[in-house]
Scaffold this motif. Structure first.
Motif, PDB file in Angstrom:
ATOM      1  N   ALA A 322      80.592  39.655 -63.488  1.00  0.00           N
ATOM      2  CA  ALA A 322      80.459  40.262 -64.815  1.00  0.00           C
ATOM      3  C   ALA A 322      79.093  39.947 -65.429  1.00  0.00           C
ATOM      4  O   ALA A 322      78.467  40.808 -66.065  1.00  0.00           O
ATOM      5  CB  ALA A 322      81.578  39.775 -65.727  1.00  0.00           C
ATOM      6  N   LEU A 323      78.606  38.732 -65.219  1.00  0.00           N
ATOM      7  CA  LEU A 323      77.340  38.318 -65.812  1.00  0.00           C
ATOM      8  C   LEU A 323      76.133  39.028 -65.202  1.00  0.00           C
ATOM      9  O   LEU A 323      75.151  39.297 -65.903  1.00  0.00           O
ATOM     10  CB  LEU A 323      77.175  36.803 -65.666  1.00  0.00           C
ATOM     11  N   VAL A 324      76.190  39.335 -63.908  1.00  0.00           N
ATOM     12  CA  VAL A 324      75.020  39.923 -63.252  1.00  0.00           C
ATOM     13  C   VAL A 324      75.080  41.450 -63.177  1.00  0.00           C
ATOM     14  O   VAL A 324      74.142  42.073 -62.664  1.00  0.00           O
ATOM     15  CB  VAL A 324      74.824  39.361 -61.829  1.00  0.00           C
ATOM     16  N   ALA A 325      76.151  42.053 -63.690  1.00  0.00           N
ATOM     17  CA  ALA A 325      76.314  43.502 -63.546  1.00  0.00           C
ATOM     18  C   ALA A 325      75.136  44.276 -64.139  1.00  0.00           C
ATOM     19  O   ALA A 325      74.537  45.134 -63.467  1.00  0.00           O
ATOM     20  CB  ALA A 325      77.626  43.948 -64.191  1.00  0.00           C
ATOM     21  N   PHE A 326      74.786  44.002 -65.395  1.00  0.00           N
ATOM     22  CA  PHE A 326      73.695  44.745 -66.027  1.00  0.00           C
ATOM     23  C   PHE A 326      72.332  44.438 -65.404  1.00  0.00           C
ATOM     24  O   PHE A 326      71.561  45.369 -65.113  1.00  0.00           O
ATOM     25  CB  PHE A 326      73.682  44.485 -67.532  1.00  0.00           C
ATOM     26  N   PRO A 327      71.994  43.144 -65.175  1.00  0.00           N
ATOM     27  CA  PRO A 327      70.711  42.894 -64.501  1.00  0.00           C
ATOM     28  C   PRO A 327      70.597  43.593 -63.151  1.00  0.00           C
ATOM     29  O   PRO A 327      69.525  44.092 -62.779  1.00  0.00           O
ATOM     30  CB  PRO A 327      70.704  41.367 -64.337  1.00  0.00           C
ATOM     31  N   ALA A 328      71.691  43.644 -62.404  1.00  0.00           N
ATOM     32  CA  ALA A 328      71.652  44.286 -61.089  1.00  0.00           C
ATOM     33  C   ALA A 328      71.376  45.781 -61.217  1.00  0.00           C
ATOM     34  O   ALA A 328      70.569  46.346 -60.467  1.00  0.00           O
ATOM     35  CB  ALA A 328      72.965  44.054 -60.350  1.00  0.00           C
ATOM     36  N   PHE A 329      72.017  46.451 -62.163  1.00  0.00           N
ATOM     37  CA  PHE A 329      71.785  47.882 -62.332  1.00  0.00           C
ATOM     38  C   PHE A 329      70.397  48.169 -62.903  1.00  0.00           C
ATOM     39  O   PHE A 329      69.815  49.221 -62.630  1.00  0.00           O
ATOM     40  CB  PHE A 329      72.877  48.512 -63.197  1.00  0.00           C
ATOM     41  N   TRP A 330      69.859  47.253 -63.692  1.00  0.00           N
ATOM     42  CA  TRP A 330      68.473  47.439 -64.144  1.00  0.00           C
ATOM     43  C   TRP A 330      67.531  47.428 -62.940  1.00  0.00           C
ATOM     44  O   TRP A 330      66.568  48.211 -62.892  1.00  0.00           O
ATOM     45  CB  TRP A 330      68.082  46.321 -65.125  1.00  0.00           C
ATOM     46  N   LEU A 331      67.787  46.537 -61.989  1.00  0.00           N
ATOM     47  CA  LEU A 331      66.969  46.499 -60.782  1.00  0.00           C
ATOM     48  C   LEU A 331      67.108  47.793 -59.986  1.00  0.00           C
ATOM     49  O   LEU A 331      66.119  48.344 -59.488  1.00  0.00           O
ATOM     50  CB  LEU A 331      67.373  45.304 -59.918  1.00  0.00           C
ATOM     51  N   ILE A 332      68.320  48.302 -59.856  1.00  0.00           N
ATOM     52  CA  ILE A 332      68.544  49.550 -59.128  1.00  0.00           C
ATOM     53  C   ILE A 332      67.858  50.711 -59.834  1.00  0.00           C
ATOM     54  O   ILE A 332      67.220  51.564 -59.198  1.00  0.00           O
ATOM     55  CB  ILE A 332      70.053  49.811 -58.978  1.00  0.00           C
ATOM     56  N   ILE A 341      67.146  46.630 -53.389  1.00  0.00           N
ATOM     57  CA  ILE A 341      67.829  45.803 -52.387  1.00  0.00           C
ATOM     58  C   ILE A 341      68.369  44.520 -53.021  1.00  0.00           C
ATOM     59  O   ILE A 341      69.512  44.109 -52.767  1.00  0.00           O
ATOM     60  CB  ILE A 341      66.880  45.479 -51.226  1.00  0.00           C
ATOM     61  N   ILE A 342      67.572  43.897 -53.884  1.00  0.00           N
ATOM     62  CA  ILE A 342      68.011  42.664 -54.553  1.00  0.00           C
ATOM     63  C   ILE A 342      69.203  42.956 -55.473  1.00  0.00           C
ATOM     64  O   ILE A 342      70.183  42.200 -55.502  1.00  0.00           O
ATOM     65  CB  ILE A 342      66.857  42.033 -55.353  1.00  0.00           C
ATOM     66  N   GLY A 343      69.141  44.049 -56.226  1.00  0.00           N
ATOM     67  CA  GLY A 343      70.222  44.386 -57.147  1.00  0.00           C
ATOM     68  C   GLY A 343      71.545  44.599 -56.428  1.00  0.00           C
ATOM     69  O   GLY A 343      72.584  44.053 -56.817  1.00  0.00           O
ATOM     70  N   VAL A 344      71.528  45.396 -55.367  1.00  0.00           N
ATOM     71  CA  VAL A 344      72.752  45.660 -54.597  1.00  0.00           C
ATOM     72  C   VAL A 344      73.266  44.378 -53.951  1.00  0.00           C
ATOM     73  O   VAL A 344      74.471  44.090 -53.977  1.00  0.00           O
ATOM     74  CB  VAL A 344      72.486  46.741 -53.530  1.00  0.00           C
ATOM     75  N   THR A 345      72.366  43.586 -53.396  1.00  0.00           N
ATOM     76  CA  THR A 345      72.761  42.357 -52.711  1.00  0.00           C
ATOM     77  C   THR A 345      73.334  41.330 -53.678  1.00  0.00           C
ATOM     78  O   THR A 345      74.323  40.643 -53.362  1.00  0.00           O
ATOM     79  CB  THR A 345      71.559  41.755 -51.968  1.00  0.00           C
ATOM     80  N   LEU A 346      72.732  41.219 -54.862  1.00  0.00           N
ATOM     81  CA  LEU A 346      73.181  40.229 -55.845  1.00  0.00           C
ATOM     82  C   LEU A 346      74.631  40.472 -56.258  1.00  0.00           C
ATOM     83  O   LEU A 346      75.465  39.560 -56.248  1.00  0.00           O
ATOM     84  CB  LEU A 346      72.267  40.272 -57.064  1.00  0.00           C
TER      85      LEU A 346
END
Length: 442
Positions: A322-332, A341-346
């Protein structure tokens, strides 16, 4: 090789036997997921154009994802059928049937003519094959986990229960790698025959899986149930009438590992190629890297379950997701190769933590005489909801005008449901099976 002593009346197993059973469960599950995941990737890249072709690309994608969801909707049927049979006639027999079903059906998908060749029969048959895939997978995972756990010494159940889970990222690696390889073909070759090759490869892989599964012994606990005539007469009905709280909690704990995974893979592949305009090889590469990392997470997660308990590990992984959901999609959303790649992997790594311990947790929720049915039904109730996640995420993407905010909130919601159910799970754990048998103990 050390043999584990057993209490009176219990079966004796060796570490070597436990490893052999867990490996057999892993290989069969890897094939099942390879076949099942192929459809998800093909739904994003092929089926929307060749089987559900319309003038509107969004409508075609939604139709392809709807057929993708059918496989998940059929999974509870497989859980009911094979759960009943697994608790009545044996775990091993059912697992041989399920792996054969999905291998044959996947091969038939690879041979199916397109819409231009046979018209409306093409999407109808494709959807039917997807339904049969769902029935097979619905009976596969619960049996594989049950067989692995019932052969394992109690103090090492976490690692052996994680073995079938490793089949998921390996299936992802095989399916994504196969599509990545054929995606280098010219577009005309890819559309006409290239995409079929990964599906046709399922048939020789089936031979390997069957060879391994036939060498695995039946669960010693199930054999004890047979000896003492302690089997449930109607295990599925008993699960619904006497163990429904465990069923709901179990489904909730399994939701993130399945539904979250399909959001960050199947949906993101479609979102990245269609909305963000990224090349498909980049999204497939991100999925491959995430799958490699997931294997490591699953191995570590199994060990953590033995040390801290599967419920605590589930809660930690769900809150982290839940905590990394938004940062990951910002990377995508940045569309930068490394960032994607980092966003999907995280996200994949964190949502894999609850998935790693799902087998250990679900098998603790149900007594032995209801275990195959209870585990299979819990996982596949979660699977039904999960199958509609890419469809729901695509609809939310449209509602949000192409923004990833609403799909990200969907991932957060799924994570919080799993965290809540993980907190509730321990109250349903039982210190011993409520049947006349005694499980193998250290």
């Amino acid at each position: 090789m050390s043999e584990k002593p057993s209490p009176a009346g219990a079966a004796t197993v060796t570490d070597a036997e436990a490893r052999k059973v867990a490996f057999g469960a892993f290989v069969g599950t890897a094939l099942e997921w390879y076949d099942f995941f192929l459809y998800g990737t093909a739904a994003s890249l092929v089926f929307n154009r060749l089987y559900f072709a319309t003038d509107d690309a969004l409508v075609s994608t939604l139709a392809a994802f709807a057929s993708f969801a059918v496989g998940f909707a059929a999974r509870p049927l497989g859980a009911v059928v094979f759960g009943h049979l697994g608790d009545r006639i044996g775990r091993k027999k059912c697992l041989i049937i399920t792996v054969t079903m999905i291998g044959v059906v996947t091969t038939l998908i690879g041979l199916l003519p397109s819409y231009l060749s046979i018209g409306v029969a093409a999407p109808i048959l494709l959807t039917l094959f997807r339904l049969l895939q769902g029935v097979a997978v619905g009976g596969e995972w619960g049996g594989a986990v049950t067989l692995a756990v019932e052969h394992a010494p109690p103090e090492r159940r976490g690692r052996y229960a994680a073995m079938p889970q490793i089949g998921s990222p390996v299936g992802t690696l095989l399916s994504s790698g196969a599509f990545l390889a054929v995606s280098t073909l010219p577009s005309e070759s890819f559309d006409s025959w290239g995409w079929r090759l990964p599906f046709l490869a399922a048939f020789p892989l089936l031979g390997i899986a069957l060879w391994l599964r036939r060498r695995v012994e039946e669960s010693p606990l199930f054999e004890k149930l047979l000896e003492e005539d302690a089997r449930a007469s109607s295990p599925v009905r008993q699960v619904f009438t006497t163990a429904w709280p465990q069923l709901l909690v179990g489904a909730g704990t399994a939701l993130l590992g399945v539904g979250g995974f399909y959001l960050i893979t199947t949906f993101v592949i479609s979102y990245g190629t269609t909305t963000l305009g990224m090349p498909r090889w980049l999204l497939l590469t991100a999925t491959l890297v995430a799958a490699v990392v997931e294997i490591v997470v699953l191995i570590v997660g199994g060990r953590l379950a033995e040390r801290h308990g599967p419920a605590r590990v589930t809660v930690a992984g769900a809150l982290g997701s839940a905590l990394v959901a938004f940062p990951a999609f910002w990377l995508i959303d940045s569309t930068a190769g490394l960032a994607v790649i980092i966003g999907v992997t995280l996200v994949t790594a964190l949502l894999s933590v609850p998935y790693a311990v799902s087998g250990a947790l679900l098998t603790e929720l149900f007594p032995a005489h209801l275990r195959y049915s209870g585990v299979a039904l819990s996982a596949n109730i979660a699977g039904v909801a999960s199958g509609f996640v890419p469809l729901a995420a695509t609809a939310l993407l449209t509602l949000g005008g192409g923004s990833s905010v609403l799909p990200t909130l969907l991932l957060v919601a799924i994570s919080l449901i799993t965290a809540g159910c993980g907190l509730a799970a321990p109250r349903f754990f039982s210190s011993r099976d409520k049947v006349k048998t005694v499980e193998t103990a250290a």
